[in-house]
Design a protein around this motif. Structure first.
Motif, PDB file in Angstrom:
ATOM      1  N   ILE A  82       1.726   4.166  -2.998  1.00 44.71           N
ATOM      2  CA  ILE A  82       1.524   5.775  -2.818  1.00 44.71           C
ATOM      3  C   ILE A  82       2.927   6.346  -3.372  1.00 44.71           C
ATOM      4  CG2 ILE A  82       1.226   7.583  -1.182  1.00 44.71           C
ATOM      5  CD1 ILE A  82      -0.363   5.697   0.724  1.00 44.71           C
ATOM      6  N   ALA A  83       3.963   5.638  -2.782  1.00 47.89           N
ATOM      7  CA  ALA A  83       5.078   6.308  -3.254  1.00 47.89           C
ATOM      8  C   ALA A  83       5.413   6.269  -4.654  1.00 47.89           C
ATOM      9  CB  ALA A  83       6.502   5.679  -2.471  1.00 47.89           C
ATOM     10  N   PRO A 100      10.435  -0.575   9.874  1.00 45.01           N
ATOM     11  CA  PRO A 100      10.674  -1.339  10.801  1.00 45.01           C
ATOM     12  C   PRO A 100       9.746  -2.535  10.757  1.00 45.01           C
ATOM     13  CG  PRO A 100      10.685   0.834  11.468  1.00 45.01           C
ATOM     14  CD  PRO A 100      10.395   0.825  10.168  1.00 45.01           C
ATOM     15  N   MET A 108       8.272   4.817   7.639  1.00 42.52           N
ATOM     16  CA  MET A 108       7.719   4.035   8.446  1.00 42.52           C
ATOM     17  C   MET A 108       7.340   2.597   8.235  1.00 42.52           C
ATOM     18  SD  MET A 108       6.169   6.971  10.210  1.00 42.52           S
ATOM     19  CE  MET A 108       4.883   6.468  11.008  1.00 42.52           C
ATOM     20  N   TRP A 109       7.580   2.478   6.725  1.00 42.21           N
ATOM     21  CA  TRP A 109       7.653   0.999   6.542  1.00 42.21           C
ATOM     22  C   TRP A 109       8.602   0.202   6.894  1.00 42.21           C
ATOM     23  CZ3 TRP A 109      10.934  -1.302   3.119  1.00 42.21           C
ATOM     24  CH2 TRP A 109      11.810  -0.134   2.439  1.00 42.21           C
ATOM     25  N   VAL A 151       0.820  -1.251   0.016  1.00 46.80           N
ATOM     26  CA  VAL A 151      -0.026   0.157  -0.138  1.00 46.80           C
ATOM     27  C   VAL A 151       0.936   1.151  -0.154  1.00 46.80           C
ATOM     28  CG1 VAL A 151      -1.748   1.224   1.261  1.00 46.80           C
ATOM     29  CG2 VAL A 151      -2.014  -1.387   0.997  1.00 46.80           C
ATOM     30  N   LEU A 152       1.985   1.273   1.046  1.00 47.09           N
ATOM     31  CA  LEU A 152       2.702   2.347   0.903  1.00 47.09           C
ATOM     32  C   LEU A 152       3.762   2.655  -0.295  1.00 47.09           C
ATOM     33  CD1 LEU A 152       3.658   2.242   4.751  1.00 47.09           C
ATOM     34  CD2 LEU A 152       1.857   3.553   3.894  1.00 47.09           C
ATOM     35  N   PRO A 174      11.250  11.381   6.532  1.00 46.52           N
ATOM     36  CA  PRO A 174      10.140  10.618   7.151  1.00 46.52           C
ATOM     37  C   PRO A 174       9.304   9.832   6.429  1.00 46.52           C
ATOM     38  CG  PRO A 174       9.524  13.020   6.411  1.00 46.52           C
ATOM     39  CD  PRO A 174      10.972  12.560   5.898  1.00 46.52           C
ATOM     40  N   PHE A 175       9.890   9.201   5.537  1.00 47.02           N
ATOM     41  CA  PHE A 175       9.302   8.180   4.695  1.00 47.02           C
ATOM     42  C   PHE A 175       9.724   6.706   5.033  1.00 47.02           C
ATOM     43  CE2 PHE A 175       9.548  12.165   2.681  1.00 47.02           C
ATOM     44  CZ  PHE A 175       8.277  12.628   2.344  1.00 47.02           C
ATOM     45  N   PHE A 189      11.730   7.489  -0.228  1.00 47.90           N
ATOM     46  CA  PHE A 189      10.805   6.276   0.338  1.00 47.90           C
ATOM     47  C   PHE A 189      11.654   4.846   0.047  1.00 47.90           C
ATOM     48  CE2 PHE A 189       7.818   2.735  -0.351  1.00 47.90           C
ATOM     49  CZ  PHE A 189       6.971   2.886   0.550  1.00 47.90           C
ATOM     50  N   LEU A 248      16.518  15.434   5.197  1.00 48.88           N
ATOM     51  CA  LEU A 248      16.124  14.114   5.299  1.00 48.88           C
ATOM     52  C   LEU A 248      17.247  13.233   5.702  1.00 48.88           C
ATOM     53  CD1 LEU A 248      14.099  13.532   1.783  1.00 48.88           C
ATOM     54  CD2 LEU A 248      13.320  14.175   4.174  1.00 48.88           C
ATOM     55  N   VAL A 262      10.476  17.744  -5.798  1.00 48.99           N
ATOM     56  CA  VAL A 262       9.967  17.332  -4.555  1.00 48.99           C
ATOM     57  C   VAL A 262       9.600  15.778  -4.797  1.00 48.99           C
ATOM     58  CG1 VAL A 262       8.402  17.789  -2.800  1.00 48.99           C
ATOM     59  CG2 VAL A 262       9.613  19.815  -3.844  1.00 48.99           C
ATOM     60  N   PHE A 263       8.522  15.647  -5.760  1.00 51.49           N
ATOM     61  CA  PHE A 263       8.055  14.379  -5.594  1.00 51.49           C
ATOM     62  C   PHE A 263       9.013  13.391  -5.960  1.00 51.49           C
ATOM     63  CE2 PHE A 263       4.615  17.210  -5.986  1.00 51.49           C
ATOM     64  CZ  PHE A 263       3.509  16.641  -5.530  1.00 51.49           C
ATOM     65  N   LEU A 275       3.503   8.921  -6.129  1.00 51.81           N
ATOM     66  CA  LEU A 275       4.240  10.616  -6.192  1.00 51.81           C
ATOM     67  C   LEU A 275       5.233  10.610  -7.024  1.00 51.81           C
ATOM     68  CD1 LEU A 275       4.467  10.671  -2.053  1.00 51.81           C
ATOM     69  CD2 LEU A 275       2.868  11.662  -3.592  1.00 51.81           C
ATOM     70  N   GLN A 313       4.894   5.286  15.427  1.00 48.47           N
ATOM     71  CA  GLN A 313       5.088   3.956  14.790  1.00 48.47           C
ATOM     72  C   GLN A 313       4.025   3.077  15.298  1.00 48.47           C
ATOM     73  OE1 GLN A 313       7.892   3.921  12.904  1.00 48.47           O
ATOM     74  NE2 GLN A 313       7.290   1.981  11.811  1.00 48.47           N
ATOM     75  N   PHE A 321       0.904  10.314   7.311  1.00 48.25           N
ATOM     76  CA  PHE A 321       2.417  10.806   7.961  1.00 48.25           C
ATOM     77  C   PHE A 321       3.162  11.001   6.495  1.00 48.25           C
ATOM     78  CE2 PHE A 321       6.551  10.874   9.722  1.00 48.25           C
ATOM     79  CZ  PHE A 321       6.236  11.444  10.893  1.00 48.25           C
ATOM     80  N   ILE A 367      10.947  12.574  -2.859  1.00 56.28           N
ATOM     81  CA  ILE A 367      10.098  11.927  -1.933  1.00 56.28           C
ATOM     82  C   ILE A 367      10.200  10.445  -2.376  1.00 56.28           C
ATOM     83  CG2 ILE A 367       7.921  11.309  -1.124  1.00 56.28           C
ATOM     84  CD1 ILE A 367       7.633  14.467  -0.948  1.00 56.28           C
TER      85      ILE A 367
END
Lengths: 484, 656
Positions: free
Chosen positions: A172-173, A238, A235-236, A168-169, A232-233, A226, A286, A218-219, A176, B621, B631, A222
């Motif tokens: 999205i990436a 860990p 989160m996936w 899913v993430l 901040p991209f 990712f 970043l 910028v896109f 972008l 998280q 986020f 990002i």
């Protein structure tokens, strides 16, 4: 402006490694169908064989003059060839380690190897991509294979969750990234890297054009961030690292990073190098966020895979800092860093896998208590790897960090270098904690190493080389520098 | 040739590795065979190199073999500079090392650490080769530290003995002090020349003219700092305190490291740096004076020692002082000449002392010996040769080198040179006195050996006596044969630079030199000869003829005696001022800065801070994919806003 595809066979030789790998994938897929249960190992050996030959073909192309084929969408230069050779080598090592894990956890299936090979093909396309479209194509081949690869342990809910999150993430990436590419295409009128570069470095660029390029930029940044897993991209990272089967974690944390760096170089340096002043600030933020967050949050982890995920995030920060410098030697330092990182990560995950048994994942830091007593040799190997990751001389990991910091300082980013060093020191804490567990604590349970001989051997060589190359880093530094 | 040089250095290393890691498996015999073979290969090749460079006047070899690191324009390499100076050093080091290897078979026979010991001495040989073959400061420093390390390991070889552990710690710490100066010197060299390569440094020496640092000429500061390093390794006052202590190690080590090779590193280094030292008369004067102090006062201490090895150790200190004096008066080749003769006869004396010690079941007090001449004839005669060479008896090796040093001082125009001249002449008397005192007490007179030992007293094994004989030969004759080519016919010319207009010693020496044979009859008419005879006579009187006179003198001059027996108080001074002071300072820093500031504020504080940040970041998280997606998009928004509206040159202006 439409180009017709030229099919000169001599030009095809330039893409020989890719062509060979694709053919092998088809063959392996078919052969695997007809293998009976007792002969499944054949798939593994075929995989290793085709990786080896592909690597050899790529090696042969080192030194080949820069050539662009397929209507300006595929490039062969030294960077591409060297990266491909490294990717093949790293994948082969990863496969040696994976085999032990797969047999222990009943995941040994033909599809696994085919998917790995497919993702490698995707990465090769990324490395050689010379138009935004080819780069995107490579990225998607890689990503789709990786999603499936994670989900291959379909009876584990953790793996399914990880695959889905990543999918899913990642979608999205990708969205972008595509949006950014369309902006660039829209304003420059071309997908080709060299034409984009010519457009962006035009001295008479109007403010409207600059605005739109930067908007797209910028896109793009990002999307790349990712893939690298930069804050901040991140989160996936860990969750996926922890949820995936360890052999997949090992693979996706290592080889694709090379491809991501290659894509970064193609788009941001080869293509939009003229925009460096605009994207380097973004990169700096970043990168520092990644180093800081990766170092600090890793301290809280009890799961070693999760800890390595955060450690990866901070390593990625260092790699990005190399690109902030804006000089060729800085890019060389970043390249050196990524190759070193892959080498160290393989060994670290290799040791986790080494200790794996059916029903025992060895993924808690407490599982390493007293390792030095049960298995002093591999405790020593782990010690080397961990020290290298922490950047202790004379390990290889020291030189990669040193090289980046040196470039930063000489490019005038002294404050940035100091901040990076401070966080590197903080990160030493959690690395040293593993060493403390291994050497100074008593184990709670018996750890028996049951891995096959080939894995033990390769793993030992891998770890020892970290020390040995650390003593003689000269050749590899020069190699990394020569790519730009 | 390159491969030959590499083999010279690497053969002992290979031996050390095999002996170190596999010695237990291979057994004693295989271990000593392998290590000795390694050193033998080096020795043979060293002779070949000597022949090629010195006798056939081959080209100087100066080449980098491996680039270890490239930082900006600074190239740090492993490279060899092989000229005549290196060739001479190679022969000396490898030959003495070979003898010591062979000797060790007999000496360490009953020791548990047999294979480990062989590994160490081979490793030491490798380190020394790297030191002398280096073509840059970095590798020199590597060799410098490596010999220091191995010396530390070997002094403390019998680590169950508390005194040995204390001694190796002392050696290590004192050498650190020297190394600190040395490292600062190297740093300054790098700062002014931008390179660590000898040739490049020497060619950019012009950069230093008229530059000042701390009120002195820059070149003077550099030379003095480098010399501090030499003082540490070559045990010059006041950094000499480690050398007598190092006698706690097994005797072969005393011979190899603390007489023939490691301690000569400082002498070698200063000779190598002669183009720099020649530019600074101040530095040369300091070198000369320090050398003279060491030569005279350390010799005096030899008189009151009763431990056989300590006597030899103090004579080493005194002889190193002589070499340093030669360096100071710009007679570098004389210093190297004395280094070479001294290496042979001092190794001989140490090994001879070792032979006595083995025979006496590790009794080292010369007051408990006596009359060993009959029981140990080979040891006796070789020791006699060594002693005669040491005191400079005409014709023996030490005679030529020491006489040349004294003459060179005589011709020197440096300030204080005349005082130094008296010091070195007086040193001759002292040397003869303590050497023959020991010789008479050990080998002549009535036996004072206890009854039990007496019964078992016999000549040592062939592996011990062979090296004695092999070293006795050069100790006797090498001076005669090499003085002419080495000092006056250009053996060392391509390695040493002398500003002949300012420093005339060497020129004057060659004016008065009429051949080695002519020196012997001439010597009888000179003051040093009669000083030596006087020394021998005094020794005879006090130790054989009228022993009670010695006690009388001791009582009469009890203050002087006290000063000598307490070694001028250097040890106590260090103990109180440095050890005590640093302990107090350490305590203070520990309480105030470590416990107070670092632990309380920095460590615990940062741990708390990190924990706080972690606890803030962690809840983000959550594990929910829609949180993650949100986020990402949110970050995108912030970044876009920042890029478009903020920064130094925003792409869009907000207009109100």
């Amino acid at each position: 402006m439409m180009n017709t595809f030229q099919f000169d066979t001599a030009l095809l030789l330039v893409a020989l490694p890719e062509i060979f790998l694709l053919s092998s994938i088809v063959v392996i897929l078919l052969v695997d169908l007809f293998l009976t249960k007792g002969f499944k190992q054949v798939t593994y050996y075929l995989t290793q064989f085709s990786l080896f030959i592909t690597g050899l073909l790529a090696f042969n192309l080192i030194g080949h003059p820069e050539t662009v084929i397929f209507s300006n969408s595929f490039v062969l230069d030294n960077m591409a060839s060297v990266f491909k050779v490294f990717m093949m080598g790293a994948t082969m090592v990863a496969m040696v380690y994976s085999r032990h894990y797969l047999t222990q956890h009943s995941l040994f299936r033909g599809e696994y190897f085919v998917l790995v090979l497919l993702s490698v093909l995707g990465m090769m396309v990324m490395v050689s991509g010379y138009s935004l479209l080819t780069l995107y194509l490579g990225l998607e081949i890689l990503s789709l294979s990786l999603y499936t690869l994670i989900a291959i342990a379909r009876e584990r809910s953790g793996a399914i969750e990880a695959a889905l999150k990543y999918f899913v993430l990642g979608a999205i990436a990708s969205g972008l990234l595509l949006y950014g590419m369309s902006m660039i295409y829209g304003i420059s009128g071309s997908l080709n890297i060299s034409e984009i570069s010519a457009f962006a470095s035009d001295a008479n660029l109007g403010s409207r054009e600059t605005l739109i390029i930067n908007f797209g930029l910028v896109f793009l940044v990002i999307g790349i961030a990712f893939k690298l897993g930069a804050v901040p991209f991140h989160m996936w990272v860990p969750d996926v690292y922890q949820g995936s089967p360890t052999s997949v974690t090992m693979f996706l944390s290592t080889v694709p990073k090379i491809a991501a760096v290659a894509m970064l170089v193609r788009i941001l340096i080869d293509g939009l190098g003229a925009m460096h002043p605009y994207w380097s600030d973004l990169f700096m933020v970043l990168a520092l966020l990644s180093i800081a967050l990766g170092s600090v949050v890793a301290l809280m982890q009890t799961n070693i895979k999760r800890m390595l995920a955060y450690s990866t995030i901070s390593h990625v920060g260092f790699i990005m800092l190399g690109f902030v410098t804006g000089v060729v030697t800085g890019y060389g330092a970043a390249t050196f860093y990524v190759l070193v990182y892959v080498f160290m990560s393989l060994a670290a995950f290799g040791i986790i896998i080494l200790l794996n048994k059916k029903g025992f994942e060895a993924d808690q830091i407490s599982d390493y208590k007293g390792l030095s007593k049960h298995s002093p040799w591999f405790a020593l190997m782990m010690l080397i790897v961990i020290l290298s990751m922490a950047g202790v001389p004379p390990m290889l990991g020291f030189y990669s960090k040193f090289f980046i910091l040196q470039q930063l300082v000489s490019a005038g980013f002294v404050t940035i270098a100091i901040i990076a060093v401070v966080f590197a020191v903080i990160s030493a804490y959690y690395y040293l904690q593993i060493i403390k567990s291994m050497y100074f604590e008593d184990s709670e349970k018996e750890i028996v190493v049951s891995a096959p001989m080939d894995m033990k051997l390769i793993l030992s060589i891998n770890a020892i080389l970290i020390l040995v190359i650390g003593l003689f880093p000269d050749f590899w530094m020069k190699l990394a520098l020569s790519l730009f | 040739m390159e491969n030959i040089y590499l083999t010279i250095a690497l053969a002992p290393l290979l031996g050390a590795i095999i002996a170190g890691f596999f010695g237990g498996m291979l057994g004693r015999k295989a271990t000593h065979t392998i290590t000795i073979l390694g050193v033998l290969v080096s020795t043979v090749l060293a002779l070949y190199v000597f022949n090629h460079h010195v006798l056939e006047k081959g080209e100087i070899f100066n080449q980098n073999l491996y680039t270890w690191m490239q930082i900006g324009s600074l190239n740090i390499s492993v490279g060899f500079l092989i000229d005549n100076l290196t060739s001479v050093m190679l022969v000396v080091v490898s030959f003495v090392s070979l003898m010591v290897h062979i000797y060790t078979i007999g000496y360490m026979d009953d020791d548990d650490g047999y294979t480990k010991f062989f590994s160490y001495i081979s490793l030491f040989t490798f380190s020394m080769f790297m030191l002398v073959m280096s073509n840059n400061f970095m590798q020199l420093f590597f060799g410098w530290e490596a010999v220091g390390l191995v010396s530390y390991l070997l002094i403390g070889f019998w680590h169950h003995k508390e005194s040995a552990v204390e001694a190796n710690l002392k050696a290590f710490l004192v050498n650190r002090v020297g190394d600190f100066g040395f490292l600062l010197g190297i740093g300054l060299v790098l700062a002014f020349s931008g390179s660590l390569d000898y040739a490049e440094v020497f060619s950019s020496l012009d950069n230093t003219t008229n530059q000042q640092l701390w009120g002195l000429d820059l070149i003077t500061v550099i030379c003095l700092l480098l010399f501090v390093g030499a003082m540490g390794k070559s045990a010059q006052v006041p950094l000499h305190v480690w050398l007598p202590g190092s006698m706690e190690g097994p005797t072969p080590i005393s011979a190899l490291i603390h007489a023939a090779t490691m301690v000569t590193a400082g002498i070698f280094m200063v000779s190598r740096m002669s183009p720099m030292f020649e530019l600074s008369d101040v530095a040369l004067t300091v070198v000369m004076v320090i050398g003279a102090i060491t030569a005279l006062f350390m010799g005096l201490l030899g008189i009151v020692q009763n431990d056989i090895k300590k006597v030899v150790a103090y004579s080493t200190l005194s002889q190193l002082g002589y070499m340093t004096v030669a360096l100071g008066v710009s007679a570098y080749s004389v210093a190297i000449f004395h280094l070479m003769t001294h290496a042979f006869f001092k190794a001989l004396l140490f090994l001879g002392a070792g032979s006595v010690i083995v025979a006496m079941h590790h009794e080292q007090d010369i007051r408990k010996m006596g009359g060993l001449r009959k029981k140990m004839p080979i040891t006796y005669w070789t020791a006699l040769v060594g002693t005669l060479a040491l005191i400079g008896f005409p014709g023996f090796a030490g005679f030529y080198s020491k006489d040349m040093i004294i003459e060179a001082v005589h011709f020197s125009s440096l300030p204080y040179a005349e005082w130094v001249y008296y010091a070195v002449v007086a040193g001759v008397f002292i040397t003869a006195f303590y050497s023959f005192r020991m010789f008479f007490l050990v080998f002549h007179g009535k036996s004072r050996v206890d009854h039990h030992t007496e019964e078992h007293l016999h000549e040592s094994a062939p592996s011990i006596t062979f090296p004695l004989i092999a070293l006795a030969i050069p100790s006797a004759v090498i001076g005669y044969f090499t003085i002419d080519p080495m000092l006056f016919n250009g053996w060392l010319d391509n390695a040493i630079t002398i500003d002949a207009e300012k420093h005339v010693s060497m020129t004057e020496l060659s004016n008065i030199f009429h051949g080695a044979a002519a020196m012997i009859p001439h010597a009888v008419q000179t003051l040093p000869f009669w000083m030596m005879v006087g020394g021998i006579a005094t020794a005879w009187v006090f130790s054989l003829y009228r022993t009670q006179w010695a006690d009388w003198v001791q009582n009469k001059f009890h203050r002087t005696n006290y000063a000598l027996e307490s070694l001028y108080g250097f040890d106590r001074f260090n103990e109180i001022v440095f050890v005590g002071g640093i302990k107090k300072l350490g305590n203070l820093l520990w309480k105030v800065s470590d416990m107070g500031i670092i632990d309380k504020i920095a460590v615990n504080g940062s741990a708390r801070l990190v924990g706080f940040i972690g606890s803030v970041v962690r809840p983000i998280q959550t594990g929910y994919v829609y949180h993650y997606a949100f986020f990402m998009i949110f970050s995108l928004l912030i970044i876009l806003t920042w890029v478009l509206f903020a920064g130094d040159n925003p792409l869009l202006q907000i207009e109100f």
